[in-house]
Structure formats: structure tokens, C-alpha cells
Motif scaffolding. Sequence first.
Motif, mmCIF file in Angstrom:
data_model
loop_
_atom_site.group_PDB
_atom_site.id
_atom_site.type_symbol
_atom_site.label_atom_id
_atom_site.label_comp_id
_atom_site.label_asym_id
_atom_site.label_seq_id
_atom_site.Cartn_x
_atom_site.Cartn_y
_atom_site.Cartn_z
ATOM 1 N N LYS A 2 0.799 -1.227 0.000
ATOM 2 C CA LYS A 2 0.000 0.000 0.000
ATOM 3 C C LYS A 2 0.829 1.273 0.000
ATOM 4 O O LYS A 2 0.335 2.332 -0.356
ATOM 5 C CB LYS A 2 -0.955 -0.009 1.187
ATOM 6 N N LEU A 3 2.095 1.192 0.415
ATOM 7 C CA LEU A 3 2.939 2.383 0.485
ATOM 8 C C LEU A 3 3.927 2.430 -0.683
ATOM 9 O O LEU A 3 4.282 1.400 -1.242
ATOM 10 C CB LEU A 3 3.714 2.407 1.810
ATOM 11 N N ARG A 4 4.385 3.641 -0.997
ATOM 12 C CA ARG A 4 5.371 3.833 -2.063
ATOM 13 C C ARG A 4 6.682 4.277 -1.407
ATOM 14 O O ARG A 4 6.693 5.203 -0.595
ATOM 15 C CB ARG A 4 4.873 4.894 -3.046
ATOM 16 N N TYR A 5 7.777 3.618 -1.779
ATOM 17 C CA TYR A 5 9.065 3.803 -1.116
ATOM 18 C C TYR A 5 10.127 4.355 -2.061
ATOM 19 O O TYR A 5 10.150 4.013 -3.245
ATOM 20 C CB TYR A 5 9.578 2.458 -0.576
ATOM 21 N N ALA A 6 11.039 5.163 -1.498
ATOM 22 C CA ALA A 6 12.236 5.608 -2.207
ATOM 23 C C ALA A 6 13.441 5.258 -1.344
ATOM 24 O O ALA A 6 13.454 5.529 -0.149
ATOM 25 C CB ALA A 6 12.195 7.112 -2.463
ATOM 26 N N MET A 7 14.447 4.640 -1.975
ATOM 27 C CA MET A 7 15.711 4.316 -1.321
ATOM 28 C C MET A 7 16.748 5.314 -1.837
ATOM 29 O O MET A 7 16.884 5.472 -3.058
ATOM 30 C CB MET A 7 16.155 2.892 -1.665
ATOM 31 N N ARG A 15 24.216 1.144 -1.788
ATOM 32 C CA ARG A 15 23.258 0.950 -0.695
ATOM 33 C C ARG A 15 21.814 1.082 -1.161
ATOM 34 O O ARG A 15 20.977 0.216 -0.871
ATOM 35 C CB ARG A 15 23.561 1.939 0.435
ATOM 36 N N SER A 16 21.490 2.148 -1.892
ATOM 37 C CA SER A 16 20.100 2.329 -2.344
ATOM 38 C C SER A 16 19.706 1.250 -3.346
ATOM 39 O O SER A 16 18.566 0.794 -3.358
ATOM 40 C CB SER A 16 19.899 3.726 -2.958
ATOM 41 N N MET A 17 20.657 0.820 -4.180
ATOM 42 C CA MET A 17 20.322 -0.192 -5.187
ATOM 43 C C MET A 17 20.197 -1.597 -4.585
ATOM 44 O O MET A 17 19.399 -2.398 -5.055
ATOM 45 C CB MET A 17 21.353 -0.174 -6.317
ATOM 46 N N GLU A 18 20.969 -1.886 -3.565
ATOM 47 C CA GLU A 18 20.812 -3.172 -2.866
ATOM 48 C C GLU A 18 19.412 -3.253 -2.260
ATOM 49 O O GLU A 18 18.705 -4.251 -2.415
ATOM 50 C CB GLU A 18 21.882 -3.326 -1.786
ATOM 51 N N ALA A 19 19.001 -2.186 -1.573
ATOM 52 C CA ALA A 19 17.666 -2.156 -0.974
ATOM 53 C C ALA A 19 16.588 -2.160 -2.052
ATOM 54 O O ALA A 19 15.576 -2.862 -1.931
ATOM 55 C CB ALA A 19 17.521 -0.924 -0.075
ATOM 56 N N LEU A 22 16.145 -5.705 -3.421
ATOM 57 C CA LEU A 22 15.451 -6.581 -2.469
ATOM 58 C C LEU A 22 13.964 -6.258 -2.376
ATOM 59 O O LEU A 22 13.117 -7.159 -2.421
ATOM 60 C CB LEU A 22 16.077 -6.449 -1.079
ATOM 61 N N LEU A 23 13.630 -4.986 -2.239
ATOM 62 C CA LEU A 23 12.227 -4.594 -2.115
ATOM 63 C C LEU A 23 11.459 -4.888 -3.401
ATOM 64 O O LEU A 23 10.310 -5.340 -3.356
ATOM 65 C CB LEU A 23 12.088 -3.123 -1.731
ATOM 66 N N LYS A 24 12.081 -4.639 -4.535
ATOM 67 C CA LYS A 24 11.437 -4.924 -5.822
ATOM 68 C C LYS A 24 11.132 -6.423 -5.936
ATOM 69 O O LYS A 24 10.038 -6.814 -6.350
ATOM 70 C CB LYS A 24 12.358 -4.466 -6.962
ATOM 71 N N ARG A 25 12.100 -7.250 -5.550
ATOM 72 C CA ARG A 25 11.924 -8.704 -5.594
ATOM 73 C C ARG A 25 10.761 -9.147 -4.708
ATOM 74 O O ARG A 25 10.069 -10.122 -5.003
ATOM 75 C CB ARG A 25 13.219 -9.384 -5.148
ATOM 76 N N GLU A 26 10.531 -8.414 -3.624
ATOM 77 C CA GLU A 26 9.451 -8.751 -2.685
ATOM 78 C C GLU A 26 8.114 -8.088 -3.054
ATOM 79 O O GLU A 26 7.158 -8.181 -2.304
ATOM 80 C CB GLU A 26 9.847 -8.357 -1.257
ATOM 81 N N ALA A 154 16.455 -2.686 5.665
ATOM 82 C CA ALA A 154 15.485 -1.811 4.992
ATOM 83 C C ALA A 154 14.227 -2.599 4.649
ATOM 84 O O ALA A 154 13.104 -2.123 4.864
ATOM 85 C CB ALA A 154 16.097 -1.202 3.733
ATOM 86 N N LEU A 155 14.399 -3.802 4.134
ATOM 87 C CA LEU A 155 13.256 -4.657 3.808
ATOM 88 C C LEU A 155 12.435 -4.956 5.063
ATOM 89 O O LEU A 155 11.210 -4.824 5.060
ATOM 90 C CB LEU A 155 13.731 -5.956 3.156
ATOM 91 N N GLN A 156 13.106 -5.310 6.146
ATOM 92 C CA GLN A 156 12.414 -5.607 7.409
ATOM 93 C C GLN A 156 11.608 -4.395 7.882
ATOM 94 O O GLN A 156 10.434 -4.527 8.263
ATOM 95 C CB GLN A 156 13.437 -6.007 8.465
ATOM 96 N N LEU A 157 12.214 -3.218 7.834
ATOM 97 C CA LEU A 157 11.530 -2.002 8.281
ATOM 98 C C LEU A 157 10.324 -1.697 7.390
ATOM 99 O O LEU A 157 9.238 -1.368 7.892
ATOM 100 C CB LEU A 157 12.511 -0.827 8.287
ATOM 101 N N CYS A 158 10.490 -1.831 6.089
ATOM 102 C CA CYS A 158 9.377 -1.558 5.170
ATOM 103 C C CYS A 158 8.254 -2.582 5.337
ATOM 104 O O CYS A 158 7.078 -2.229 5.258
ATOM 105 C CB CYS A 158 9.885 -1.520 3.725
#
Length: 193
Positions: A2-7, A15-19, A22-26, A154-158
Motif C-alpha cells: 500500500k505504500l510507495r518507497y524511495a531508497m 546501498r540504495s540499489m541493494e535495498a 530486495l524490495l522490488k523482488r518482494e 530496509a526490507l524488514q523495516l518496510c
Amino acid sequence: MKLRYAMVCSSNQNRSMEAHALLKREGFDVASYGTGQHVKLPGPSLREPNVYEFGTPYKHMLDDLRRKDPELYRRNGILPMLKRNVSVKTAPQRWQENAADGIFDVVLTFEEKVFDMVIEDLHNRNHVLLKPVLVINLEVKDNHEEAAVGGRLALQLCQELETIENWEDCVDEVMINFERQNNRKLLYSISYY
């Protein structure tokens, strides 16, 4: 989701691309950016970084560094990092030039200096929507090992933020719980679009 994220990190490379990956994959709605003036990658020495403009395709950087010294850039992890980046998006983007990308609910930075730049940029924008955005800094050293750890955190927090009905009502509690669970201090602020 439901939320939109920026790394966001400095060069939109590690760092931003690793996160982002991961988030994109999830299945998260995620984008990534850098706040620096240029994209900088390690070179043959500290005084000789490889410098590119934002918008230069990751594929171009990959080919350029393969031509320059493939052994050096494979050994220091830059070529594998760029291969990952190519699979996530076309090119690094600059945060300060992202207004056309729309608004985000959560912006996660990985360095306090970057956090400050994002907050300053948001404060300097026209606040016509008065829509809140949660800006969080999770301090992560800029190396491949720490970026991997930071991406997972970052994934855990999101994922935690996704479970909440309205983050504005309990953001302090979420941050305190995350800090306790992971022994990491978070810096956060609310800004507006």
C-alpha cells in the motif's frame, strides 16, 4: 503493497540499489536515487574515482570499467554490483530531479548527510498536496557487505510499515521496536509534499 518507497544514497549505486533490488523482488512499489552532484565509483586509487553523470546507463558504466581494468573492478566488487543494477533499472537517478516521479510515502536514506539533503530538498519544494512523507535514515557504511545487511534491514523495516494501518499514528513505536530488535539507531522526520 500500500505504500510507495524511495531508497536514497549518495550515488544510487550500492546501498540504495541493494535495498531497491530486495524490495522490488518482494513486490514493493519502490524507486531509488542518489543525492550527489555526480555518480562516483572507486577507481585505481582514491584520487582517481570513476565519475559519471546521473542518467548514464549502468550498462555503459559496466562496459567502461570492463575496458579499463576488468580484474580490478571484478576484485573490488564493482562489476557484480553494476550487473545487479542493470537488472533493477536503466540508470542512476538524482533525488533532487525526481519531482516528475510522483510522491512517496516513505523515503529511506543510508547516510545522515543524504538524509539532511533529502529533508532540505523536500522543505524547498512547493507543499501543495500537504501529504506527509516519512523520511528515515538507517546508517549503513558504503561497502558491499554492509549494503547487503542494510538492504535486509530496509526490507524488514518496510515490511513492518506495511502492516500498520496508518504509520502517522504509531511511527515512534515502530522506530523504537526496530531499534531494539536490530541494535541500530534510526533518525527520522516527517516532511510534506
